[in-house]
Design a protein around this motif. Sequence first.
Motif, PDB file in Angstrom:
ATOM      1  N   SER A   1       0.834  -1.195   0.000  1.00  0.00           N
ATOM      2  CA  SER A   1       0.000   0.000   0.000  1.00  0.00           C
ATOM      3  C   SER A   1       0.875   1.254   0.000  1.00  0.00           C
ATOM      4  O   SER A   1       1.802   1.357   0.792  1.00  0.00           O
ATOM      5  N   PRO A   2       0.588   2.223  -0.879  1.00  0.00           N
ATOM      6  CA  PRO A   2       1.394   3.454  -0.902  1.00  0.00           C
ATOM      7  C   PRO A   2       1.147   4.282   0.352  1.00  0.00           C
ATOM      8  O   PRO A   2       0.067   4.233   0.942  1.00  0.00           O
ATOM      9  N   ASP A   3       2.160   5.036   0.750  1.00  0.00           N
ATOM     10  CA  ASP A   3       2.013   5.941   1.885  1.00  0.00           C
ATOM     11  C   ASP A   3       1.289   7.196   1.422  1.00  0.00           C
ATOM     12  O   ASP A   3       1.910   8.115   0.899  1.00  0.00           O
ATOM     13  N   LEU A   4      -0.019   7.202   1.580  1.00  0.00           N
ATOM     14  CA  LEU A   4      -0.790   8.372   1.170  1.00  0.00           C
ATOM     15  C   LEU A   4      -0.990   9.348   2.316  1.00  0.00           C
ATOM     16  O   LEU A   4      -1.271  10.508   2.097  1.00  0.00           O
ATOM     17  N   ASN A   5      -0.863   8.877   3.527  1.00  0.00           N
ATOM     18  CA  ASN A   5      -1.050   9.719   4.684  1.00  0.00           C
ATOM     19  C   ASN A   5       0.137  10.679   4.813  1.00  0.00           C
ATOM     20  O   ASN A   5       1.283  10.238   4.896  1.00  0.00           O
ATOM     21  N   PRO A   6      -0.112  12.001   4.845  1.00  0.00           N
ATOM     22  CA  PRO A   6       0.998  12.956   4.959  1.00  0.00           C
ATOM     23  C   PRO A   6       1.897  12.716   6.177  1.00  0.00           C
ATOM     24  O   PRO A   6       3.084  13.010   6.131  1.00  0.00           O
TER      25      PRO A   6
ATOM     26  N   ASP B   1       3.537  27.281   3.927  1.00  0.00           N
ATOM     27  CA  ASP B   1       4.078  26.899   2.619  1.00  0.00           C
ATOM     28  C   ASP B   1       4.547  25.445   2.621  1.00  0.00           C
ATOM     29  O   ASP B   1       4.357  24.726   1.636  1.00  0.00           O
ATOM     30  N   ASP B   2       5.174  25.006   3.739  1.00  0.00           N
ATOM     31  CA  ASP B   2       5.577  23.604   3.851  1.00  0.00           C
ATOM     32  C   ASP B   2       4.355  22.704   3.735  1.00  0.00           C
ATOM     33  O   ASP B   2       4.360  21.723   2.994  1.00  0.00           O
ATOM     34  N   LEU B   3       3.304  23.037   4.469  1.00  0.00           N
ATOM     35  CA  LEU B   3       2.087  22.220   4.456  1.00  0.00           C
ATOM     36  C   LEU B   3       1.424  22.233   3.082  1.00  0.00           C
ATOM     37  O   LEU B   3       0.903  21.212   2.629  1.00  0.00           O
ATOM     38  N   LYS B   4       1.471  23.374   2.414  1.00  0.00           N
ATOM     39  CA  LYS B   4       0.900  23.455   1.065  1.00  0.00           C
ATOM     40  C   LYS B   4       1.624  22.489   0.140  1.00  0.00           C
ATOM     41  O   LYS B   4       0.991  21.749  -0.629  1.00  0.00           O
ATOM     42  N   ARG B   5       2.962  22.462   0.209  1.00  0.00           N
ATOM     43  CA  ARG B   5       3.741  21.540  -0.628  1.00  0.00           C
ATOM     44  C   ARG B   5       3.421  20.082  -0.290  1.00  0.00           C
ATOM     45  O   ARG B   5       3.307  19.240  -1.171  1.00  0.00           O
ATOM     46  N   VAL B   6       3.258  19.781   1.012  1.00  0.00           N
ATOM     47  CA  VAL B   6       2.933  18.417   1.435  1.00  0.00           C
ATOM     48  C   VAL B   6       1.595  17.990   0.842  1.00  0.00           C
ATOM     49  O   VAL B   6       1.460  16.883   0.311  1.00  0.00           O
TER      50      VAL B   6
ATOM     51  N   ASP C   1       2.782   9.818   7.243  1.00  0.00           N
ATOM     52  CA  ASP C   1       3.679   8.729   6.855  1.00  0.00           C
ATOM     53  C   ASP C   1       4.741   9.185   5.873  1.00  0.00           C
ATOM     54  O   ASP C   1       5.909   8.847   6.005  1.00  0.00           O
ATOM     55  N   PHE C   2       4.360   9.959   4.851  1.00  0.00           N
ATOM     56  CA  PHE C   2       5.348  10.299   3.824  1.00  0.00           C
ATOM     57  C   PHE C   2       6.084  11.601   4.097  1.00  0.00           C
ATOM     58  O   PHE C   2       7.037  11.927   3.390  1.00  0.00           O
ATOM     59  N   TYR C   3       5.680  12.333   5.118  1.00  0.00           N
ATOM     60  CA  TYR C   3       6.382  13.581   5.399  1.00  0.00           C
ATOM     61  C   TYR C   3       6.715  13.768   6.882  1.00  0.00           C
ATOM     62  O   TYR C   3       7.886  13.837   7.256  1.00  0.00           O
ATOM     63  N   LEU C   4       5.695  13.865   7.708  1.00  0.00           N
ATOM     64  CA  LEU C   4       5.884  14.360   9.067  1.00  0.00           C
ATOM     65  C   LEU C   4       6.830  13.518   9.904  1.00  0.00           C
ATOM     66  O   LEU C   4       7.745  14.044  10.525  1.00  0.00           O
ATOM     67  N   TRP C   5       6.644  12.200   9.948  1.00  0.00           N
ATOM     68  CA  TRP C   5       7.476  11.375  10.833  1.00  0.00           C
ATOM     69  C   TRP C   5       8.943  11.430  10.422  1.00  0.00           C
ATOM     70  O   TRP C   5       9.820  11.560  11.272  1.00  0.00           O
ATOM     71  N   GLY C   6       9.221  11.338   9.147  1.00  0.00           N
ATOM     72  CA  GLY C   6      10.611  11.413   8.687  1.00  0.00           C
ATOM     73  C   GLY C   6      11.228  12.777   8.953  1.00  0.00           C
ATOM     74  O   GLY C   6      12.384  12.886   9.376  1.00  0.00           O
ATOM     75  N   TYR C   7      10.438  13.820   8.693  1.00  0.00           N
ATOM     76  CA  TYR C   7      10.915  15.183   8.943  1.00  0.00           C
ATOM     77  C   TYR C   7      11.267  15.363  10.417  1.00  0.00           C
ATOM     78  O   TYR C   7      12.349  15.840  10.758  1.00  0.00           O
ATOM     79  N   LEU C   8      10.324  14.984  11.290  1.00  0.00           N
ATOM     80  CA  LEU C   8      10.571  15.154  12.723  1.00  0.00           C
ATOM     81  C   LEU C   8      11.760  14.329  13.187  1.00  0.00           C
ATOM     82  O   LEU C   8      12.588  14.810  13.964  1.00  0.00           O
ATOM     83  N   LYS C   9      11.850  13.101  12.713  1.00  0.00           N
ATOM     84  CA  LYS C   9      12.967  12.244  13.129  1.00  0.00           C
ATOM     85  C   LYS C   9      14.308  12.872  12.742  1.00  0.00           C
ATOM     86  O   LYS C   9      15.280  12.793  13.494  1.00  0.00           O
TER      87      LYS C   9
END
Length: 79
Positions: free
Chosen positions: A10-15, A53-58, A17-25
Amino acid sequence: MDKNRWPPRSPDLNPCDFYLWGYLKSKVFNPLPNSLDELKINIRREIEKITKDDLKRVFLNFEKRVVLVIESKGGHIEE
């Protein structure tokens, strides 16, 4: 939902999963926290730095991912 019916790749469609957790880590361990309280402070600090702007790109990326999944009829997508 029956987990056996969930697509195995299953693709990571949840923002988150594909952005926030990696960014924070990548951010919250700099400086390296010495306690749980320091880790919480680092997490809050980095979340507060996320701009509109970050959220808009996400979410533009999210829309792109959804379109790719629809076009592939739910199959694997390359990004």
